[in-house]
Design a protein around this motif. Structure first.
Motif, PDB file in Angstrom:
ATOM      1  N   ARG A   5       0.824  -1.197   0.000  1.00 30.88           N
ATOM      2  CA  ARG A   5       0.000   0.000   0.000  1.00 30.88           C
ATOM      3  C   ARG A   5       0.864   1.255   0.000  1.00 30.88           C
ATOM      4  O   ARG A   5       1.828   1.359   0.748  1.00 30.88           O
ATOM      5  CB  ARG A   5      -0.910   0.035   1.233  1.00 30.88           C
ATOM      6  N   ARG A   6       0.481   2.194  -0.836  1.00 28.66           N
ATOM      7  CA  ARG A   6       1.187   3.471  -0.879  1.00 28.66           C
ATOM      8  C   ARG A   6       0.345   4.522  -0.159  1.00 28.66           C
ATOM      9  O   ARG A   6      -0.826   4.678  -0.457  1.00 28.66           O
ATOM     10  CB  ARG A   6       1.435   3.897  -2.323  1.00 28.66           C
ATOM     11  N   ARG A   7       0.943   5.226   0.761  1.00 21.05           N
ATOM     12  CA  ARG A   7       0.225   6.251   1.509  1.00 21.05           C
ATOM     13  C   ARG A   7       0.819   7.623   1.178  1.00 21.05           C
ATOM     14  O   ARG A   7       2.025   7.814   1.237  1.00 21.05           O
ATOM     15  CB  ARG A   7       0.319   5.984   3.014  1.00 21.05           C
ATOM     16  N   ASN A   8      -0.073   8.540   0.807  1.00 21.19           N
ATOM     17  CA  ASN A   8       0.368   9.888   0.463  1.00 21.19           C
ATOM     18  C   ASN A   8      -0.606  10.875   1.082  1.00 21.19           C
ATOM     19  O   ASN A   8      -1.574  11.292   0.456  1.00 21.19           O
ATOM     20  CB  ASN A   8       0.439  10.059  -1.056  1.00 21.19           C
ATOM     21  N   THR A   9      -0.351  11.224   2.321  1.00 22.33           N
ATOM     22  CA  THR A   9      -1.270  12.123   3.019  1.00 22.33           C
ATOM     23  C   THR A   9      -1.220  13.544   2.460  1.00 22.33           C
ATOM     24  O   THR A   9      -2.207  14.285   2.553  1.00 22.33           O
ATOM     25  CB  THR A   9      -0.974  12.142   4.524  1.00 22.33           C
ATOM     26  N   ASP A  10      -0.095  13.922   1.869  1.00 24.02           N
ATOM     27  CA  ASP A  10      -0.023  15.245   1.243  1.00 24.02           C
ATOM     28  C   ASP A  10      -1.041  15.349   0.114  1.00 24.02           C
ATOM     29  O   ASP A  10      -1.659  16.401  -0.100  1.00 24.02           O
ATOM     30  CB  ASP A  10       1.383  15.509   0.699  1.00 24.02           C
ATOM     31  N   PHE A  11      -1.213  14.258  -0.621  1.00 27.98           N
ATOM     32  CA  PHE A  11      -2.171  14.235  -1.723  1.00 27.98           C
ATOM     33  C   PHE A  11      -3.593  14.389  -1.195  1.00 27.98           C
ATOM     34  O   PHE A  11      -4.404  15.129  -1.761  1.00 27.98           O
ATOM     35  CB  PHE A  11      -2.018  12.921  -2.495  1.00 27.98           C
ATOM     36  N   ILE A  12      -3.895  13.711  -0.097  1.00 32.80           N
ATOM     37  CA  ILE A  12      -5.213  13.859   0.522  1.00 32.80           C
ATOM     38  C   ILE A  12      -5.428  15.294   0.967  1.00 32.80           C
ATOM     39  O   ILE A  12      -6.510  15.875   0.793  1.00 32.80           O
ATOM     40  CB  ILE A  12      -5.360  12.902   1.727  1.00 32.80           C
ATOM     41  N   ASP A  13      -4.394  15.903   1.540  1.00 37.15           N
ATOM     42  CA  ASP A  13      -4.497  17.303   1.965  1.00 37.15           C
ATOM     43  C   ASP A  13      -4.806  18.211   0.776  1.00 37.15           C
ATOM     44  O   ASP A  13      -5.577  19.172   0.897  1.00 37.15           O
ATOM     45  CB  ASP A  13      -3.199  17.756   2.640  1.00 37.15           C
ATOM     46  N   SER A  14      -4.201  17.907  -0.374  1.00 37.96           N
ATOM     47  CA  SER A  14      -4.445  18.700  -1.575  1.00 37.96           C
ATOM     48  C   SER A  14      -5.907  18.615  -1.990  1.00 37.96           C
ATOM     49  O   SER A  14      -6.536  19.624  -2.333  1.00 37.96           O
ATOM     50  CB  SER A  14      -3.546  18.216  -2.722  1.00 37.96           C
ATOM     51  N   ILE A  15      -6.469  17.413  -1.933  1.00 42.02           N
ATOM     52  CA  ILE A  15      -7.865  17.226  -2.331  1.00 42.02           C
ATOM     53  C   ILE A  15      -8.814  17.944  -1.379  1.00 42.02           C
ATOM     54  O   ILE A  15      -9.749  18.627  -1.801  1.00 42.02           O
ATOM     55  CB  ILE A  15      -8.201  15.722  -2.393  1.00 42.02           C
ATOM     56  N   THR A  16      -8.564  17.797  -0.082  1.00 43.33           N
ATOM     57  CA  THR A  16      -9.497  18.353   0.902  1.00 43.33           C
ATOM     58  C   THR A  16      -9.364  19.867   1.061  1.00 43.33           C
ATOM     59  O   THR A  16     -10.187  20.488   1.750  1.00 43.33           O
ATOM     60  CB  THR A  16      -9.310  17.675   2.274  1.00 43.33           C
ATOM     61  N   SER A  17      -8.358  20.471   0.451  1.00 41.37           N
ATOM     62  CA  SER A  17      -8.224  21.928   0.509  1.00 41.37           C
ATOM     63  C   SER A  17      -8.739  22.595  -0.771  1.00 41.37           C
ATOM     64  O   SER A  17      -8.476  23.771  -1.016  1.00 41.37           O
ATOM     65  CB  SER A  17      -6.765  22.330   0.744  1.00 41.37           C
ATOM     66  N   HIS A  18      -9.509  21.841  -1.558  1.00 40.42           N
ATOM     67  CA  HIS A  18     -10.036  22.394  -2.820  1.00 40.42           C
ATOM     68  C   HIS A  18     -10.909  23.624  -2.566  1.00 40.42           C
ATOM     69  O   HIS A  18     -11.709  23.659  -1.641  1.00 40.42           O
ATOM     70  CB  HIS A  18     -10.870  21.342  -3.555  1.00 40.42           C
ATOM     71  N   ARG A  19     -10.726  24.606  -3.423  1.00 43.36           N
ATOM     72  CA  ARG A  19     -11.627  25.735  -3.468  1.00 43.36           C
ATOM     73  C   ARG A  19     -11.672  26.224  -4.911  1.00 43.36           C
ATOM     74  O   ARG A  19     -10.709  26.034  -5.667  1.00 43.36           O
ATOM     75  CB  ARG A  19     -11.225  26.862  -2.513  1.00 43.36           C
ATOM     76  N   SER A  20     -12.799  26.813  -5.318  1.00 43.19           N
ATOM     77  CA  SER A  20     -12.931  27.313  -6.684  1.00 43.19           C
ATOM     78  C   SER A  20     -12.111  28.592  -6.848  1.00 43.19           C
ATOM     79  O   SER A  20     -12.081  29.439  -5.959  1.00 43.19           O
ATOM     80  CB  SER A  20     -14.398  27.595  -7.013  1.00 43.19           C
ATOM     81  N   VAL A  21     -11.459  28.717  -7.988  1.00 43.75           N
ATOM     82  CA  VAL A  21     -10.640  29.889  -8.298  1.00 43.75           C
ATOM     83  C   VAL A  21     -11.223  30.578  -9.532  1.00 43.75           C
ATOM     84  O   VAL A  21     -11.419  29.934 -10.568  1.00 43.75           O
ATOM     85  CB  VAL A  21      -9.171  29.483  -8.562  1.00 43.75           C
ATOM     86  N   ARG A  22     -11.508  31.858  -9.397  1.00 43.97           N
ATOM     87  CA  ARG A  22     -12.080  32.617 -10.515  1.00 43.97           C
ATOM     88  C   ARG A  22     -11.238  33.824 -10.900  1.00 43.97           C
ATOM     89  O   ARG A  22     -11.606  34.571 -11.794  1.00 43.97           O
ATOM     90  CB  ARG A  22     -13.502  33.063 -10.169  1.00 43.97           C
ATOM     91  N   LYS A  23     -10.111  34.015 -10.231  1.00 44.81           N
ATOM     92  CA  LYS A  23      -9.205  35.120 -10.568  1.00 44.81           C
ATOM     93  C   LYS A  23      -7.833  34.518 -10.873  1.00 44.81           C
ATOM     94  O   LYS A  23      -7.223  33.883 -10.012  1.00 44.81           O
ATOM     95  CB  LYS A  23      -9.103  36.111  -9.407  1.00 44.81           C
ATOM     96  N   ALA A 124     -13.254  11.924 -15.642  1.00 47.47           N
ATOM     97  CA  ALA A 124     -12.061  12.476 -16.285  1.00 47.47           C
ATOM     98  C   ALA A 124     -11.799  13.899 -15.821  1.00 47.47           C
ATOM     99  O   ALA A 124     -10.646  14.300 -15.573  1.00 47.47           O
ATOM    100  CB  ALA A 124     -12.232  12.437 -17.809  1.00 47.47           C
ATOM    101  N   ALA A 125     -12.861  14.674 -15.669  1.00 50.05           N
ATOM    102  CA  ALA A 125     -12.706  16.061 -15.218  1.00 50.05           C
ATOM    103  C   ALA A 125     -12.174  16.126 -13.791  1.00 50.05           C
ATOM    104  O   ALA A 125     -11.316  16.960 -13.479  1.00 50.05           O
ATOM    105  CB  ALA A 125     -14.048  16.782 -15.312  1.00 50.05           C
ATOM    106  N   GLN A 126     -12.668  15.250 -12.927  1.00 54.45           N
ATOM    107  CA  GLN A 126     -12.202  15.310 -11.543  1.00 54.45           C
ATOM    108  C   GLN A 126     -10.734  14.910 -11.445  1.00 54.45           C
ATOM    109  O   GLN A 126      -9.987  15.503 -10.654  1.00 54.45           O
ATOM    110  CB  GLN A 126     -13.071  14.417 -10.654  1.00 54.45           C
ATOM    111  N   ASN A 127     -10.308  13.931 -12.225  1.00 52.25           N
ATOM    112  CA  ASN A 127      -8.873  13.608 -12.268  1.00 52.25           C
ATOM    113  C   ASN A 127      -8.068  14.824 -12.716  1.00 52.25           C
ATOM    114  O   ASN A 127      -6.994  15.109 -12.189  1.00 52.25           O
ATOM    115  CB  ASN A 127      -8.605  12.441 -13.211  1.00 52.25           C
ATOM    116  N   THR A 128      -8.590  15.524 -13.703  1.00 50.34           N
ATOM    117  CA  THR A 128      -7.928  16.719 -14.209  1.00 50.34           C
ATOM    118  C   THR A 128      -7.792  17.771 -13.119  1.00 50.34           C
ATOM    119  O   THR A 128      -6.726  18.363 -12.917  1.00 50.34           O
ATOM    120  CB  THR A 128      -8.720  17.296 -15.394  1.00 50.34           C
ATOM    121  N   ALA A 129      -8.885  18.001 -12.406  1.00 50.96           N
ATOM    122  CA  ALA A 129      -8.891  19.008 -11.344  1.00 50.96           C
ATOM    123  C   ALA A 129      -7.910  18.654 -10.232  1.00 50.96           C
ATOM    124  O   ALA A 129      -7.139  19.504  -9.766  1.00 50.96           O
ATOM    125  CB  ALA A 129     -10.303  19.145 -10.775  1.00 50.96           C
ATOM    126  N   ILE A 130      -7.929  17.404  -9.812  1.00 53.21           N
ATOM    127  CA  ILE A 130      -7.042  16.971  -8.728  1.00 53.21           C
ATOM    128  C   ILE A 130      -5.578  17.112  -9.124  1.00 53.21           C
ATOM    129  O   ILE A 130      -4.746  17.586  -8.349  1.00 53.21           O
ATOM    130  CB  ILE A 130      -7.365  15.517  -8.328  1.00 53.21           C
TER     131      ILE A 130
END
Length: 258
Positions: A5-23, A124-130
């Protein structure tokens, strides 16, 4: 050999800190980063490995400006480094069937295949966003692509058995304009064991969430501040039918949804 098993908590942190960017700044995403992002796109899950989606990268400044108005006056569509339109795509498999002399029409017209293609595009879009956010870029989904769905379809020359599900802006955020992370519905309101509960069993959790979101709306860093709860905002947004032209448009595109 035992699976490691590969564990990457930094990656999880990236996902859970998502916010929309418009600027966005006017900086372009380097080609090597774009390749990494699109590699993640291509490895997304899909039903039966059908990969029933396509992406139109709108690079023409003229088309971008037209889309700003078509999607509802969203200037970030023109400013962001890239604007992708994710399309559900059954055209490709239908064309392959024609090449082999096989009539795929009835199968392609079913509601099931419409769902398959729509879900494939979303995955496919969510993979792109992540992937984009993992590399430090900002994104925002653009559902307004369906405000004038037929005009967008014509602008992008979308063939039969395709339709634009949504757009996505990707680019370098202007840091001081980045929104704060929105509170999400509590687990108890979205995650259930064995069966779907009655509304009464989750209502208290929704009421608590309303209070949390009301505070967020009143104090958020970007966007219009509101004196409303989440429930009130959602009801206001959804109480009137919208985009009633989509059903007829889908029929024209070869989706009668049998």
């Amino acid at each position: 050999m035992m699976y490691q098993r590969r564990r990457n908590t930094d990656f999880i942190d990236s996902i859970t800190s998502h916010r929309s960017v418009r600027k966005f700044t006017d900086e372009k995403i380097p080609s090597e980063d774009l390749e990494k992002i699109l590699s993640a796109t291509r490895t997304s899950s899909s039903s039966s490995h059908g990969q029933a989606y396509s992406i139109v990268n709108v690079s023409s400044p003229e088309k971008r400006e037209l889309l700003v108005d078509l999607v509802g006056n969203q200037p970030h569509v023109a400013i962001s480094s890239h604007f992708f339109v994710f399309c559900a795509d059954l055209h490709r498999i239908n064309a392959l069937g024609k090449r082999e002399g096989i009539d795929m029409k009835t199968s392609m017209e079913t509601t099931e295949m419409f769902i398959v293609a729509t879900v494939d595009a979303a995955l496919a879009a969510q993979n792109t966003a992540i992937a984009a956010e993992a590399l430090g870029y900002g994104i925002v989904y653009t559902g307004g692509i369906r405000n004038n769905i037929e005009k967008v379809s014509n602008l992008l020359h979308l063939p039969e058995l395709t339709y634009p599900v949504f757009g996505m802006c990707i680019g370098v955020p202007i840091e001081e304009e980045v929104a704060d992370v929105k509170p999400r519905l509590p687990f108890e309101a979205i995650y259930f064991d064995d069966e779907y509960p009655t509304f009464e069993k989750v209502e208290n959790y929704l009421n608590e969430y309303d209070l949390e979101m009301k505070e967020h709306y009143e104090n958020r860093l970007t966007g219009k501040r509101l004196n409303k709860t989440w429930s009130q905002v959602m009801i206001d947004k959804r109480k009137e039918p919208r985009r009633l032209d989509i059903k007829d448009y889908l029929k024209k595109q070869g989706f009668p949804l049998l």
